[in-house]
Design a protein around this motif. Structure first.
Motif, PDB file in Angstrom:
ATOM      1  N   GLU A   1     -11.276   6.086  -3.575  1.00  0.00           N
ATOM      2  CA  GLU A   1     -10.440   6.072  -4.207  1.00  0.00           C
ATOM      3  C   GLU A   1      -9.991   4.610  -3.742  1.00  0.00           C
ATOM      4  O   GLU A   1      -9.844   4.218  -2.800  1.00  0.00           O
ATOM      5  CB  GLU A   1      -8.969   6.941  -3.808  1.00  0.00           C
ATOM      6  N   THR A   2      -9.296   4.129  -4.757  1.00  0.00           N
ATOM      7  CA  THR A   2      -8.602   2.217  -4.442  1.00  0.00           C
ATOM      8  C   THR A   2      -7.548   2.150  -5.300  1.00  0.00           C
ATOM      9  O   THR A   2      -6.967   2.820  -6.124  1.00  0.00           O
ATOM     10  CB  THR A   2     -10.207   1.661  -5.256  1.00  0.00           C
ATOM     11  N   ASN A   3      -6.723   0.998  -5.193  1.00  0.00           N
ATOM     12  CA  ASN A   3      -6.559   0.663  -5.045  1.00  0.00           C
ATOM     13  C   ASN A   3      -6.449  -0.698  -6.185  1.00  0.00           C
ATOM     14  O   ASN A   3      -7.452  -1.769  -6.241  1.00  0.00           O
ATOM     15  CB  ASN A   3      -4.780   0.458  -5.038  1.00  0.00           C
ATOM     16  N   PRO A   4      -5.568  -0.630  -7.297  1.00  0.00           N
ATOM     17  CA  PRO A   4      -6.492  -1.915  -8.253  1.00  0.00           C
ATOM     18  C   PRO A   4      -5.978  -3.385  -7.465  1.00  0.00           C
ATOM     19  O   PRO A   4      -7.009  -4.261  -8.153  1.00  0.00           O
ATOM     20  CB  PRO A   4      -4.992  -2.607  -9.843  1.00  0.00           C
TER      21      PRO A   4
ATOM     22  N   ASP B   1     -20.765   5.339  -6.774  1.00  0.00           N
ATOM     23  CA  ASP B   1     -21.021   5.516  -8.318  1.00  0.00           C
ATOM     24  C   ASP B   1     -19.569   6.163  -9.370  1.00  0.00           C
ATOM     25  O   ASP B   1     -20.070   5.879 -10.411  1.00  0.00           O
ATOM     26  CB  ASP B   1     -21.624   5.834  -8.500  1.00  0.00           C
ATOM     27  N   ARG B   2     -18.953   5.441  -8.477  1.00  0.00           N
ATOM     28  CA  ARG B   2     -17.464   6.455  -8.937  1.00  0.00           C
ATOM     29  C   ARG B   2     -16.465   6.360  -8.735  1.00  0.00           C
ATOM     30  O   ARG B   2     -15.989   5.975  -7.352  1.00  0.00           O
ATOM     31  CB  ARG B   2     -16.926   7.827  -9.323  1.00  0.00           C
ATOM     32  N   LEU B   3     -15.099   4.798  -9.103  1.00  0.00           N
ATOM     33  CA  LEU B   3     -14.046   4.841  -8.772  1.00  0.00           C
ATOM     34  C   LEU B   3     -12.355   5.529  -9.278  1.00  0.00           C
ATOM     35  O   LEU B   3     -12.764   6.148 -10.596  1.00  0.00           O
ATOM     36  CB  LEU B   3     -13.645   3.249  -9.226  1.00  0.00           C
ATOM     37  N   SER B   4     -12.298   5.781  -8.121  1.00  0.00           N
ATOM     38  CA  SER B   4     -10.743   6.295  -9.015  1.00  0.00           C
ATOM     39  C   SER B   4      -9.629   5.724  -8.346  1.00  0.00           C
ATOM     40  O   SER B   4      -9.171   5.118  -7.261  1.00  0.00           O
ATOM     41  CB  SER B   4     -10.291   7.773  -8.067  1.00  0.00           C
ATOM     42  N   ILE B   5      -9.313   5.005  -9.478  1.00  0.00           N
ATOM     43  CA  ILE B   5      -8.119   3.775  -9.178  1.00  0.00           C
ATOM     44  C   ILE B   5      -6.254   4.211  -9.594  1.00  0.00           C
ATOM     45  O   ILE B   5      -6.365   4.853 -10.786  1.00  0.00           O
ATOM     46  CB  ILE B   5      -8.512   2.878 -10.625  1.00  0.00           C
ATOM     47  N   GLY B   6      -5.920   4.328  -8.689  1.00  0.00           N
ATOM     48  CA  GLY B   6      -4.449   4.855  -8.309  1.00  0.00           C
ATOM     49  C   GLY B   6      -3.364   3.334  -8.715  1.00  0.00           C
ATOM     50  O   GLY B   6      -2.433   2.313  -8.455  1.00  0.00           O
TER      51      GLY B   6
ATOM     52  N   ALA C   1      -8.136  -5.076 -13.239  1.00  0.00           N
ATOM     53  CA  ALA C   1      -9.573  -3.960 -12.750  1.00  0.00           C
ATOM     54  C   ALA C   1     -10.353  -3.024 -12.768  1.00  0.00           C
ATOM     55  O   ALA C   1     -11.034  -3.398 -12.270  1.00  0.00           O
ATOM     56  CB  ALA C   1      -8.337  -3.623 -11.318  1.00  0.00           C
ATOM     57  N   ILE C   2      -9.946  -2.596 -13.805  1.00  0.00           N
ATOM     58  CA  ILE C   2     -10.609  -2.220 -14.479  1.00  0.00           C
ATOM     59  C   ILE C   2     -11.528  -2.399 -15.627  1.00  0.00           C
ATOM     60  O   ILE C   2     -12.995  -2.189 -16.179  1.00  0.00           O
ATOM     61  CB  ILE C   2      -9.573  -0.794 -16.372  1.00  0.00           C
ATOM     62  N   SER C   3     -11.389  -3.609 -16.211  1.00  0.00           N
ATOM     63  CA  SER C   3     -11.998  -4.742 -16.847  1.00  0.00           C
ATOM     64  C   SER C   3     -12.878  -5.222 -15.834  1.00  0.00           C
ATOM     65  O   SER C   3     -14.613  -5.585 -16.465  1.00  0.00           O
ATOM     66  CB  SER C   3     -11.281  -5.781 -17.333  1.00  0.00           C
TER      67      SER C   3
END
Length: 374
Positions: free
Chosen positions: A92-95, A112-117, A141-143
């Motif tokens: 889990e990450t924050n932008p 290999d997987r990000l969960s962005i809050g 962050a998504i880009s």
């Protein structure tokens, strides 16, 4: 198969809606990492030794606040003590934490997987929630995550913010879909007692949205996701084919997991348990070679009811054959009147191998599940 959940109980600042266990005091973060490593070592047999670990999930709190060396230390401890066949490694990450450098480091460490809050793309709502990032940072962050090679992304959104209409929620969904993350988790804003929002609501300084308003936004969410190629494989989770979250899916399907860190929960298939929700007590207990883990023994009825509650939330539904084979429970017979009633009200679908919620039924998931409890 089984999974490991690591709870990292630190955040930069407190979001006004959050009642998860965390601290904004990072002074003992190194002690915490050392004791998480110690707990991992002490509890290596919790999942019965030879069980293969297929998923690892770093949650919190904000795990992306940890340094690369701290994350590496925890991962090395897992590799030394567990039988791994990793299919998914999530953090889990924050932008505002996802710089190009940080993303490269996370990739190098094996995530290999990000969960962005993200929660919202509206600046006024982010400010009200006391989030540490701005909407522009979310888009960046998504880009950057895609540029760094992360093909498995999930973004979190919150609906139910009390606006005069649904326009801002529809804008949030349009922006989210345009980013093509592949997976979107979305939760209704809930007013919890020990949060800033809970305090404001109690004092009359904040008026939450009505249940009907939240339900309308949930229906908008369902419609937008469906037309955009996202499958609602769990009440709050939507993914394109091949993008479902494996670790969380295992929770809903009753797969055992080990929870490490303060407040983390564990399930070995028969018993649940939880660590103490206090950072200092957790650290001091493990320094004294003691686990701060309390076991909750479950009856067969508890296990059946938990399975109904979680499985009914998913696209796969409640497996009637599994209940019959594992617990000798014939739910179709035992709850025939209620099942028929729910079916007639178009809340539940029956195909004689499983029970599944309809689109309408998903609005009432918990109450429907409780009506089916044995």
């Amino acid at each position: 198969m089984a999974g490991i959940y690591i709870h990292i109980p630190f955040c930069k600042q407190a979001c006004h809606y959050c009642d998860f266990h965390f601290s904004t005091n990072l002074s003992r973060s190194e002690d915490m990492v050392q004791m998480i490593n110690k707990e991992l070592s002490l509890r290596k047999d919790y999942l019965q030794g030879n069980t293969q670990i297929k998923t690892i999930y770093f949650g919190g709190g904000t795990p992306s606040l940890l340094s690369d060396s701290q994350l590496d230390s925890i991962l090395n401890t897992i590799h030394r003590n567990y039988n791994l066949a990793i299919e998914e490694l999530t953090i889990e990450t924050n932008p505002d934490d996802l710089s190009q450098k940080k993303l490269k480091s996370l990739k190098r460490l094996g995530f290999d997987r990000l969960s962005i809050g993200i929660q919202s793309f509206q600046e006024d709502i982010l400010k009200f929630y006391n989030r540490a990032h701005q909407a522009s940072e979310s888009l960046l962050a998504i880009s950057l995550a895609k540029d760094a090679g992360f093909s498995k992304l999930s973004i979190d959104l919150i609906y139910g913010f009390p606006n005069p209409d649904h326009r801002k929620w529809e804008q949030d969904l349009a922006i989210a879909i345009a980013q093509d993350p592949g997976h979107i988790s979305s939760y209704c804003l809930t007013i919890e007692p020990k949060t800033a929002l809970g305090n404001w609501a109690e004092k009359g300084k904040f008026q939450p949205a009505s249940e009907d308003f939240g339900a309308e936004q949930f229906e908008i969410l369902q419609a937008v996701m469906q037309t955009s190629g996202y499958i609602q494989y769990e009440i709050s989770n939507f993914g394109k084919e091949g993008h479902f979250a494996k670790h969380n899916t295992n929770y809903w399907r009753g797969i055992p997991y080990l929870g490490i860190g303060p407040s983390a929960h564990s399930f070995d298939g028969n018993k649940r348990g939880a660590n103490i929700s206090n950072n200092n007590k957790y650290i001091e207990s493990l320094k004294a070679d003691k686990l701060s883990f309390e076991v909750d023994h479950l009856t067969p009825e508890d296990l059946v009811n938990e399975y109904i509650l979680t499985s009914l939330r998913t696209i796969w539904g409640t497996d009637l054959h599994y209940l019959l084979q594992t617990y000798q429970i014939d739910l179709l017979q035992d709850k025939s009147y209620m099942i028929q009633k729910l079916n007639e009200e178009k809340l539940l679908e029956i195909d004689y191998t499983s029970l599944k919620l309809t689109t309408k039924g998903k609005l009432l998931a918990d109450s429907i599940a409780s009506a089916l409890f044995i």
